[in-house]
Design an enzyme around this catalytic site. Sequence first.
Site, PDB file in Angstrom:
ATOM      1  N   ASN A 110      99.091 -46.783  98.030  1.00  0.00           N
ATOM      2  CA  ASN A 110      98.574 -46.669  96.663  1.00  0.00           C
ATOM      3  C   ASN A 110      99.054 -45.401  95.955  1.00  0.00           C
ATOM      4  O   ASN A 110      99.455 -45.441  94.800  1.00  0.00           O
ATOM      5  CB  ASN A 110      97.044 -46.731  96.668  1.00  0.00           C
ATOM      6  CG  ASN A 110      96.551 -48.074  97.187  1.00  0.00           C
ATOM      7  OD1 ASN A 110      97.338 -49.012  97.313  1.00  0.00           O
ATOM      8  ND2 ASN A 110      95.264 -48.171  97.489  1.00  0.00           N
ATOM      9  N   THR A 155     113.398 -51.874  46.756  1.00  0.00           N
ATOM     10  CA  THR A 155     112.001 -51.999  47.181  1.00  0.00           C
ATOM     11  C   THR A 155     111.680 -53.468  46.917  1.00  0.00           C
ATOM     12  O   THR A 155     112.205 -54.057  45.964  1.00  0.00           O
ATOM     13  CB  THR A 155     111.036 -51.096  46.382  1.00  0.00           C
ATOM     14  OG1 THR A 155     111.057 -51.507  45.014  1.00  0.00           O
ATOM     15  CG2 THR A 155     111.440 -49.625  46.465  1.00  0.00           C
ATOM     16  N   HIS A 156     110.852 -54.066  47.772  1.00  0.00           N
ATOM     17  CA  HIS A 156     110.568 -55.518  47.686  1.00  0.00           C
ATOM     18  C   HIS A 156     111.861 -56.342  47.778  1.00  0.00           C
ATOM     19  O   HIS A 156     111.919 -57.450  47.259  1.00  0.00           O
ATOM     20  CB  HIS A 156     109.829 -55.883  46.394  1.00  0.00           C
ATOM     21  CG  HIS A 156     108.681 -54.983  46.069  1.00  0.00           C
ATOM     22  ND1 HIS A 156     107.390 -55.254  46.463  1.00  0.00           N
ATOM     23  CD2 HIS A 156     108.630 -53.793  45.416  1.00  0.00           C
ATOM     24  CE1 HIS A 156     106.592 -54.275  46.047  1.00  0.00           C
ATOM     25  NE2 HIS A 156     107.322 -53.370  45.417  1.00  0.00           N
ATOM     26  N   LYS A 283     133.711 -68.648  60.980  1.00  0.00           N
ATOM     27  CA  LYS A 283     132.557 -67.765  61.159  1.00  0.00           C
ATOM     28  C   LYS A 283     132.807 -66.553  62.040  1.00  0.00           C
ATOM     29  O   LYS A 283     133.542 -66.591  63.004  1.00  0.00           O
ATOM     30  CB  LYS A 283     131.379 -68.566  61.723  1.00  0.00           C
ATOM     31  CG  LYS A 283     130.874 -69.572  60.713  1.00  0.00           C
ATOM     32  CD  LYS A 283     129.472 -69.964  60.979  1.00  0.00           C
ATOM     33  CE  LYS A 283     128.526 -68.817  60.653  1.00  0.00           C
ATOM     34  NZ  LYS A 283     127.172 -69.151  61.090  1.00  0.00           N
ATOM     35  N   GLU A 290     121.665 -59.327  65.917  1.00  0.00           N
ATOM     36  CA  GLU A 290     120.651 -60.387  65.982  1.00  0.00           C
ATOM     37  C   GLU A 290     119.898 -60.330  67.311  1.00  0.00           C
ATOM     38  O   GLU A 290     118.670 -60.443  67.362  1.00  0.00           O
ATOM     39  CB  GLU A 290     121.302 -61.768  65.839  1.00  0.00           C
ATOM     40  CG  GLU A 290     121.815 -62.054  64.436  1.00  0.00           C
ATOM     41  CD  GLU A 290     122.617 -63.356  64.406  1.00  0.00           C
ATOM     42  OE1 GLU A 290     121.993 -64.421  64.364  1.00  0.00           O
ATOM     43  OE2 GLU A 290     123.861 -63.289  64.458  1.00  0.00           O
ATOM     44  N   GLN A 322     100.297 -54.677  90.944  1.00  0.00           N
ATOM     45  CA  GLN A 322     101.689 -54.926  91.336  1.00  0.00           C
ATOM     46  C   GLN A 322     102.484 -55.517  90.161  1.00  0.00           C
ATOM     47  O   GLN A 322     103.709 -55.407  90.097  1.00  0.00           O
ATOM     48  CB  GLN A 322     101.708 -55.873  92.539  1.00  0.00           C
ATOM     49  CG  GLN A 322     103.089 -56.143  93.083  1.00  0.00           C
ATOM     50  CD  GLN A 322     103.036 -56.777  94.464  1.00  0.00           C
ATOM     51  OE1 GLN A 322     102.703 -56.127  95.439  1.00  0.00           O
ATOM     52  NE2 GLN A 322     103.336 -58.061  94.538  1.00  0.00           N
TER      53      GLN A 322
HETATM   54  N1  ARG Z   1     103.489 -53.499  96.330  1.00  0.00           N
HETATM   55  C1  ARG Z   1     102.289 -52.851  95.954  1.00  0.00           C
HETATM   56  C2  ARG Z   1     102.288 -52.673  94.439  1.00  0.00           C
HETATM   57  O1  ARG Z   1     103.318 -52.655  93.900  1.00  0.00           O
HETATM   58  C3  ARG Z   1     102.167 -51.504  96.604  1.00  0.00           C
HETATM   59  C4  ARG Z   1     100.763 -51.014  96.738  1.00  0.00           C
HETATM   60  C5  ARG Z   1     100.051 -51.890  97.679  1.00  0.00           C
HETATM   61  N2  ARG Z   1      98.755 -51.377  98.007  1.00  0.00           N
HETATM   62  C6  ARG Z   1      97.854 -52.116  98.606  1.00  0.00           C
HETATM   63  N3  ARG Z   1      96.717 -51.556  98.835  1.00  0.00           N
HETATM   64  N4  ARG Z   1      98.031 -53.399  98.840  1.00  0.00           N
HETATM   65  O2  ARG Z   1     101.270 -52.536  93.813  1.00  0.00           O
END
Ligand code: ARG
Length: 457
Positions: A110, A155-156, A283, A290, A322
């Site tokens: 994490n 403008t406009h 063309k 675009e 994720q």
């Molecule tokens: N692949 C996970 C993500 O991108 C990484 C973190 C995963 N953490 C967990 N507690 N499962 O979020």
Amino acid sequence: MSKLWGGRFTKPTNKLVEEYTSSIGFDQKLALQDIQGSLAHVAMLGKCDIITQEEVEEIQSGLKTVEKKIQAGDVNYSVADEDIHMNIEKMLIDEIGPVGGKLHTGRSRNDQVATDMHLYLREKTYVLVELVESVQKALVNQAESHVETILPGYTHLQRAQPVSFGHHLLAYFWMFERDKERLQDSVKRINWSPLGAAALAGTPYPIDRQMTADALGFDKPYPNSLDAVSDRDFILEFLSISSIMITHISRLSEELILWSSQEFDFIELDDAFCTGSSIMPQKKNPDVPELLRGKTGRIYGNLMGLLTLLKGLPLAYNKDMQEDKEGMFDTVDTLEGALSLLAPMLDSMDVKADHMKQAVKEDYSNATDIADYLAVKGLPFRQAHEVIGKIVLYAIDQNKYLLDLTMDEYKQFSELFEEDIYDKLAPEQVVAARVSEGATGFQQVYNQIDLAKEHLS
Ligand code: ARG
């Protein structure tokens, strides 16, 4: 059971689940950042006596081997190992044996994934700043060649008053200047270090978060571990900045498209930036602007996607998060591509100064200046406006432009008119007369170019 987290499980993961929950298909873009974060983390574990110096060295050299293999494209990522973090950890253990398993001491995926994204986005922010500058330089160059090129200002989308083409282009310079400033300012907030927040609560190990923050070039550790692993504001901010920037790119593109139409005929884009039609041989289509205009949709979509993703998510990490990555990667790639094309396309466009000037001669965009002429002679501006409105109506009726009316005709509307009115009405005069700060008067535009150059590094 070959999963890094397999201990608690008695059955293998369902294959569909494995595929559905895996992120390796896209988060492999974070491979080098992941290794960079791991190198900082393992050095800190050694310094804090959490693992031995010998172990540090083994892990560091293993990580470097893995890094080389990744750079050489010599790795097979596996969906079974779910994401880039576990793929790399697996490779490390394959490389140096069980001691590789000590790397994950005192951290979690994490804080690891958050760290990787901070590193990635900081790098890309600097790349984008450079690219924005290249567009700004192209704008200043064209502006410098066309300070005294006059075209109708609108403008406009109705002819309003003539302006310098250089002035018109510089308007975009300042939009991109603000985009650049926003990108640079956002680095302050990207530069907080999540590393060491671990899963959500911190860790019992005596880690040194300032040390890893310093090693990774971050200003400071997040003061709150829950915030550190849950915060995606820095990506939201990037997507907001990007949305504003692509809006600017889109507005400029729209003007390039209009100007290169036969109806306007003010510019011609270089052949290298246009494409043809498979059926209509005559063309030459402005496909690039675009498509740039069209890219707006996906960047706004990426911003809305992440806002929606985060709304209502409880602390701390949730698997939903994720989904934060693909929109960020896509936005980075889209902007890199857009800015890289925009600069040379602007540099190479041909400006049809004669056509612009002709357009200005064939309109009533000098009407305000006749009103000002009478106002200077003492008539209250509101009354002057009324008089000139009548003159314009009369001229349209006579199929004439304001410069074509005779002195007698002018006198019918006001005794205040004299011969000098004709000088005042010439388009060059109309533009040059605008001398207020930031105006389109030629001298003001030259001053603006100097100022713009001061903003370029
Ligand atoms: N692949 C996970 C993500 O991108 C990484 C973190 C995963 N953490 C967990 N507690 N499962 O979020």
